[in-house]
Design a protein around this motif. Structure first.
Motif, short mmCIF file in Angstrom:
data_model
loop_
_atom_site.label_atom_id
_atom_site.label_comp_id
_atom_site.label_asym_id
_atom_site.label_seq_id
_atom_site.Cartn_x
_atom_site.Cartn_y
_atom_site.Cartn_z
N GLY B 89 -23.36 -0.53 8.97
CA GLY B 89 -22.88 0.16 10.17
C GLY B 89 -21.80 1.14 9.80
N GLU B 90 -20.87 1.37 10.71
CA GLU B 90 -19.85 2.40 10.46
C GLU B 90 -19.01 2.08 9.23
OE1 GLU B 90 -17.57 4.12 13.78
OE2 GLU B 90 -18.91 2.92 15.01
N SER B 238 -26.48 5.83 3.19
CA SER B 238 -25.15 5.28 3.44
C SER B 238 -24.23 6.29 4.12
CB SER B 238 -24.52 4.81 2.13
OG SER B 238 -24.46 5.89 1.23
N GLY B 239 -24.58 7.59 4.06
CA GLY B 239 -23.68 8.59 4.61
C GLY B 239 -23.82 8.81 6.10
N THR B 240 -24.81 8.17 6.73
CA THR B 240 -25.08 8.46 8.13
C THR B 240 -24.81 7.22 8.98
OG1 THR B 240 -26.79 9.99 7.44
CG2 THR B 240 -26.80 9.33 9.74
N ALA B 241 -24.03 7.41 10.03
CA ALA B 241 -23.73 6.29 10.93
C ALA B 241 -24.22 6.62 12.33
CB ALA B 241 -22.23 6.00 10.94
N ALA B 266 -25.17 12.73 6.60
CA ALA B 266 -25.03 13.20 5.22
C ALA B 266 -25.78 14.52 5.08
CB ALA B 266 -25.57 12.15 4.26
#
Lengths: 256, 388
Positions: B89-90, B238-241, B266
């Motif tokens: 998550g975030e 991993s760069g996108t929440a 990202a």
């Protein structure tokens, strides 16, 4: 007429009782703060009531750096713990310093950062917050910490963290540039500071403090001479700060 | 008992270095597997207030010719403690396991049971609480030969405190037949919670669309069984929440429409994977992106408190007022007011009525002023409340 006067008297007594109730009842609901004195470093104490941090081994960080280096920074910090915690602030008895230790990858750390910044910003506040980064959660957390400390060098630590609240940190040049622009700081300086010795040394100092004060994780804070881990309310925090002011937290620093 | 007592010494030990060494010794002692005992299907236990972890296997030993083993990382979390999914998550960190030091192990696949959504302090996180078993599929290098599993586990546990946990669990399985019923059941319970490809769960994704400037993801999913309590977990590196989803059901709950704000994207986006969960079933799917966003099946008007909620608020307010009036220091005031209003003989009823109306207005105005003062005080950052 007589009844009326008696009623008025009753009303006044009633109002008095109500006032007394309002004035003193909240005190009855207060929890007693319980502290445990710490033997090492001497003079500090730990808030233990309602605390969620007991029962853990002190955490030494993911991915150990080399042992000699750690020992060196620990010796340096031990020689002046207050200086390491509070910088130059530990000479002013009129204020109460708060050292805040956080990690970008810890959810509750953000709440602590926000709340401490808000408490410090109150007009009558005598708290001064000193921001430490304790990146214990691997490489991304170290990079985020370096960026935060670099932003701090331009007076934008809290702004940086607030900006990060709604995004995931990425250590790409493009991301850092956009971020620097959006909080109005110098991008080139941010990048340079991230790689600079001073930020690296600051991280070492914070890590050494974490080991010396036996933090089990993040967030953590030290108010004057009181070490706190876990959730505490604003009121408890302010009560401790008031106690520190009254009891003269700075005496601990003189001893050290 | 001895262990317990020694722990107490450590907790109060004045010397940090001693405490650290002692606790290291203790944890190493606790982690040494029961190497000598032949039929142990669990490892030693790693335990602290946040977590109780051990390695379990469905088999008591490696059966002749067996090419795989079914194992699991059993995690029991303390009250309010959570640990994270593969996409946390975030913020947060997923569990990772390093198998270096294991013997006769070609590879280990870690499976992730469907996560839960935690919204804490305004932050969206996905993970597990209470208890979870992360199923492990162990492929053997030499079929049928004894196996030694050494798991160096790295995981993050958070409550209002984040405590990273790093520990090693080890387990040796001899070359014998046998099933550990309890462990096998536990592992399969959680293996059933691992999202499938949609075949058994009957869930499929019909459309998935990103806004032009990547501010939101809109998707529709269909289920053979009606959805009951669905949730949607997209993953995009991993760069996108993603923020909290707006989920709406239509067509007798067979169609799910969802829209999720993208909090950060990202630069280069990997393949989109979407996990849809619904009670006990879940599917992880990789849909093709569609050109157009599907319109929501219905509109949601402004979020006002429902009628029953309003009725409750009114009832409680009324009760509060009643209690205040009946208080001994308020009641006499009322009688004073009453006698003042009606006391003089020869007063016109209209005048009496008017005087009550004006008093009521006065009370309302005063209450509003009080409320306003509270709001202003809050605006200046003061804490308004009772409890410390």
């Amino acid at each position: 007429m007589n009844t009326n006067r008696r009623n008025t008297l009753l009303a006044i007594i009633g109002l008095g009782a109500a006032y007394a109730g309002l004035r003193f009842l909240p005190d009855l609901g207060r929890d007693k703060l319980v502290f445990e004195m710490i033997d090492d470093p001497l003079g500090f104490r730990r808030l233990t009531a309602g605390e969620s941090s007991s029962g853990f081994d002190p955490f030494l960080g993911l991915g150990g750096s080399d042992a000699d280096h750690l020992a060196d920074s620990e010796i340096r910090v031990r020689s002046d713990i207050c200086g390491a915690l509070y910088g130059d602030l530990h000479t002013d008895p009129g204020i109460v310093p708060v050292a805040s230790f956080s990690d970008y990858f810890c959810p509750y750390c953000r709440v602590q950062t926000r709340r401490l910044a808000a408490l410090e910003a109150r007009p009558d506040s005598y708290l001064r917050v000193i921001w430490h980064e304790l990146p214990e959660l691997g490489e991304p957390s170290i990079l985020a910490a370096k960026a935060a400390l670099a932003a701090k060098r331009q007076g934008a630590y809290v702004a940086f963290h607030q900006r990060l609240m709604k995004t995931s940190f990425q250590a790409t040049p493009r991301y850092l540039m956009a971020l620097a622009d959006s909080i109005g700081i110098d991008h080139a300086k941010l990048i340079a500071d991230m790689q600079g010795d001073q930020v690296a040394r600051e991280l070492e100092t914070s890590a050494a403090l974490g080991r010396i004060l036996a933090f089990v994780g993040t967030p953590a804070m030290v108010i004057g001479r009181t070490v706190i881990q876990g959730e505490v309310s604003d009121n408890t925090l302010l009560r401790i700060a008031a106690m520190e002011k009254e009891e003269g937290w700075a005496s601990t620093c003189v001893v050290a | 008992m001895g262990f317990d007592m020694r722990c107490r010494v450590i907790a109060r030990s004045p010397n940090l270095i001693f405490a650290t060494i002692a606790s290291l010794v203790l944890s190493v002692a606790a982690l040494i597997p029961l190497a000598g005992s032949l039929h142990a299907a669990t490892s030693g236990i790693f335990v602290n207030p946040a977590i109780n972890a051990r390695l379990i296997t469905a088999e008591n030993g490696v059966a002749p010719g067996a090419m795989t083993l079914t194992a699991g990382l059993y995690l029991q979390l303390g009250d309010n403690w959570k640990t994270y999914w593969r996409s946390p998550g975030e913020v947060g960190i997923p569990t990772s396991i390093d198998w270096t030091g294991s013997r006769n192990v070609a590879k280990v696949d870690l499976l992730w049971p469907a996560p839960e959504r935690f919204t804490a302090f305004g932050i969206e996180n996905f993970g597990y609480h209470d208890q979870v078993v992360l199923p492990l599929r162990v492929t053997l290098a030499d079929p049928g030969a004894p196996v030694r599993l050494v798991a160096r586990v790295n995981l993050l546990t958070c409550s209002t405190l984040c405590v990273p946990q790093e520990f090693t669990l080890a387990l040796t399985l001899p070359g014998v037949n046998g099933i550990d019923e309890a462990s096998a059941t536990l592992i399969s319970t959680y293996a059933d919670k691992v999202p499938d490809d949609g075949v058994l769960s009957g869930i499929s994704i019909e459309t998935a669309h990103f806004d032009a400037d990547r501010t939101a993801l809109t998707l529709t999913a269909r289920s053979k069984r009606p959805f009951d309590d669905p949730d949607v977990f997209p993953e995009l590196g991993s760069g996108t929440a993603f923020g909290q989803p707006d989920i709406r059901l239509a067509e007798n709950n067979h169609l799910l429409w969802a829209r999720l704000p993208i909090l950060s994207a990202a630069d280069d986006l990997p393949v989109l994977q979407i996990t849809v969960t619904d009670g006990d079933r879940a599917a992880s799917l990789t849909p093709d992106l569609s050109e157009e966003a599907v319109q929501p099946p219905f509109r949601i008007d402004r979020a006002l408190p429902g009628l029953t909620e309003l009725a409750w608020i009114a009832a409680i307010t009324l009760l509060g007022g009643l209690i205040l009036i009946v208080m001994p220091w308020v009641f006499p005031v009322l009688s004073i007011k009453l006698s003042a209003a009606t006391g003089l003989p020869g007063r016109l009823p209209v005048r009496i009525r008017k005087s009550f109306v004006v008093s009521a207005l006065g009370v309302l105005t005063f209450t509003l002023l009080l409320a306003l003062a509270m709001l202003v005080a809050r605006g200046f950052g003061m804490t308004v409340g009772w409890k410390p």
